[in-house]
Design an enzyme around this catalytic site. Structure first.
Site, short mmCIF file in Angstrom:
data_model
loop_
_atom_site.label_atom_id
_atom_site.label_comp_id
_atom_site.label_asym_id
_atom_site.label_seq_id
_atom_site.Cartn_x
_atom_site.Cartn_y
_atom_site.Cartn_z
N ASP A 157 9.15 5.01 -4.76
CA ASP A 157 9.18 4.75 -3.23
C ASP A 157 7.74 4.32 -2.90
O ASP A 157 6.80 4.51 -3.97
CB ASP A 157 9.53 6.19 -2.62
CG ASP A 157 9.41 5.97 -1.03
OD1 ASP A 157 9.66 4.79 -0.20
OD2 ASP A 157 8.58 6.83 -0.43
N ASP A 196 5.78 4.19 0.77
CA ASP A 196 5.02 4.96 1.62
C ASP A 196 5.24 6.59 1.62
O ASP A 196 6.36 6.94 1.39
CB ASP A 196 5.69 4.72 2.96
CG ASP A 196 5.28 3.13 3.60
OD1 ASP A 196 4.15 2.81 3.10
OD2 ASP A 196 6.17 2.42 3.97
#
EC number: 3.1.3.18
Length: 224
Positions: free
Chosen positions: A11, A13
């Site tokens: 991922d 953020d």
């Protein structure tokens, strides 16, 4: 090199980059254009993780509760567009890599792992953010919110990576900070690491039952 895993997906953020300050600034700049109140950064944190449209929908729902103001469908679209404009202008003003991210990614790349990013962030922002921190070249694929028909927590992005690189789900490890990451990985049949320092709606990542829970990005090297 861990012989079980061939590809590691990340991922963005809350996992690689602490982008909250720039996201909050951009949300509030867009809200201000419509005479809506400024949201505290710690509240914006709880809205992150499902892509820009959902982020703005959550912001507007909060603003409605504060002011009673209801925007038209056209205005909602305009707020989203203004958010994307402001964020595009402020991708990395105060955002920072989390500790040990760059060094750990470089080590994993040197060990021979295929690295990929899977984020719900608007696709057009993904490569510029990674490039700003000098890590974009480490990734063989970068998937954003518009790259595929479905986003996390749907497993489609992970299935896509398996198909593109010719790996089975058991050969893929996913690393994220949100329940959306854990749900997507479990649904795809991939092992998953949950990081404790990210943006999981202020809910402990342990509640999503990842296979491993780490407080520091460098701890990935203990299993890889």
């Amino acid at each position: 090199m861990n012989t079980q895993f061939k590809l590691i997906g990340f991922d963005l953020d809350g996992t690689l980059v602490n982008s909250l300050p720039d996201l909050a600034l951009s949300v509030n700049s867009a809200l201000a254009e419509f005479n809506l109140p400024k949201a505290p950064e710690e509240l914006v944190l709880t809205w992150i993780g499902n892509g820009a449209p959902v982020l703005i929908a959550r912001a507007l729902d909060w603003a409605k509760k504060q002011t009673g103001k209801v925007l038209t469908e056209t205005e909602v679209k305009q707020v989203t567009e203004r958010f994307n404009f402001y964020y595009g202008e402020n991708l990395c003003n105060v955002s920072r890599l989390y500790p040990n991210v760059k060094e750990t990614l470089e080590t994993l790349k040197e060990k021979g792992y295929v690295l990929a990013v899977v984020t719900n962030k608007p696709t057009r922002h993904v490569q510029p953010v990674l490039a700003a921190f000098g890590i974009d070249h480490l990734f063989s694929e970068m998937l954003g919110g518009q790259s595929l028909p479905a986003i996390k927590p749907h497993p489609a992005p992970l299935y896509y990576l398996c198909g593109k690189f010719g790996f089975e789900p058991r050969q893929v490890l996913f690393v994220g900070d949100s329940k959306n990451d854990i749900i997507a990985a479990h649904a795809a049949g991939c092992a998953v690491v949950g990081l404790t320092y990210g943006y999981n709606y202020n809910i402990p990542i342990t509640e999503s039952n990842p296979d491993w829970v780490f407080d520091d990005f460098a701890q990935l090297l203990t299993i890889l």
